[in-house]
Write an enzyme that holds these catalytic residues in place. Sequence first.
Site, PDB file in Angstrom:
ATOM      1  N   ASP A  72      41.646  24.097  47.625  1.00 22.38           N
ATOM      2  CA  ASP A  72      42.389  24.611  46.483  1.00 22.38           C
ATOM      3  C   ASP A  72      41.392  24.790  45.340  1.00 22.38           C
ATOM      4  OD1 ASP A  72      43.959  25.079  44.273  1.00 22.38           O
ATOM      5  OD2 ASP A  72      45.238  23.316  44.534  1.00 22.38           O
ATOM      6  N   VAL A  73      41.125  26.033  44.956  1.00 27.58           N
ATOM      7  CA  VAL A  73      40.083  26.281  43.963  1.00 27.58           C
ATOM      8  C   VAL A  73      40.453  25.760  42.582  1.00 27.58           C
ATOM      9  CG1 VAL A  73      39.157  28.282  45.197  1.00 27.58           C
ATOM     10  CG2 VAL A  73      40.893  28.622  43.411  1.00 27.58           C
ATOM     11  N   ASN A  99      36.644  35.341  44.625  1.00 26.25           N
ATOM     12  CA  ASN A  99      37.684  36.334  44.818  1.00 26.25           C
ATOM     13  C   ASN A  99      39.112  35.829  44.627  1.00 26.25           C
ATOM     14  OD1 ASN A  99      38.991  38.808  46.192  1.00 26.25           O
ATOM     15  ND2 ASN A  99      39.483  37.169  47.639  1.00 26.25           N
ATOM     16  N   TYR A 167      47.742  38.079  33.928  1.00 27.89           N
ATOM     17  CA  TYR A 167      46.714  38.653  34.806  1.00 27.89           C
ATOM     18  C   TYR A 167      45.652  39.357  33.968  1.00 27.89           C
ATOM     19  CZ  TYR A 167      44.759  41.051  38.884  1.00 27.89           C
ATOM     20  OH  TYR A 167      43.920  41.506  39.876  1.00 27.89           O
ATOM     21  N   LYS A 171      41.650  38.271  33.622  1.00 25.72           N
ATOM     22  CA  LYS A 171      40.622  39.180  34.127  1.00 25.72           C
ATOM     23  C   LYS A 171      39.656  39.602  33.019  1.00 25.72           C
ATOM     24  CE  LYS A 171      41.690  39.108  38.448  1.00 25.72           C
ATOM     25  NZ  LYS A 171      40.760  38.474  39.427  1.00 25.72           N
TER      26      LYS A 171
END
Length: 262
Positions: A72-73, A99, A167, A171
């Site tokens: 789990d990042v 990613n 989002y 980003k």
Amino acid sequence: MTALDESRNETEGNPPKVAVVTGAGSGIGKAVALAMLKAGYRVALVGRREQVLAEVAARSAAPDRALVVPADVTDADAVGEMFERVRSRWGRVDVLFNNAGISAPPVEWHALSATQWREVVDVNLNGMFFCLQQAFRTMKDQRPMGGRIINNGSIAAHAPRPNAIAYTATKHAVSGMTKAVSLDGRAYDIACGQIDIGNAATDMADQFARGILQANGQLASEPLMDVNLVADAVLHMAGLPLEANILFQTLLATKMPYIGRG
């Protein structure tokens, strides 16, 4: 790289390069992991679902060069343990394709819950940071020193879609991290770049073809591009000598709404 090339490299003391791909179980991550295995890399496939990662490894051109590492990042300790497993197996990390990412439900931003906001920030920003940090530490200390980090941004790092504030914000933040790591990596031969992708044909992008809200308030179907074109682009970035870096690359379906989102 062919199997013969790999065998020759092993004989000459030049083992295949080692890549870590997060979000490798589906979509863009899966396409990139498969392309890297086909090209001769040793690849650590990272994601939350071990069985899905194992299926990707099994269908690859070289399952013997694939390492399934469920993690789990968003958990900094888990990311550290994941990189330790890769180092223990192959001794180094040459490439990180950073990613893993998610989006929130497409609701008006003022209706977004605190939990939904935090979930996106945790994966897209914190998770990327934890992976950047571990890759940087590994590449700085290994011999020969250096490596390449490729962050998956998005065209949302430049222009938002309607109802996508979480989002879009994360980003934009990824672009800032890319610039910072690119600068700080110079002393250690670490190159950091970013690929900003628009409308690659994955399960996540199916809604674009079916019809998605546009800036003018209408629903419209958008064109998609083959996800393998993204994999080719990442391979090109990864294959450059460390003296050169593609800092930002934008790859998108030619006729999709982007400039002005119209």
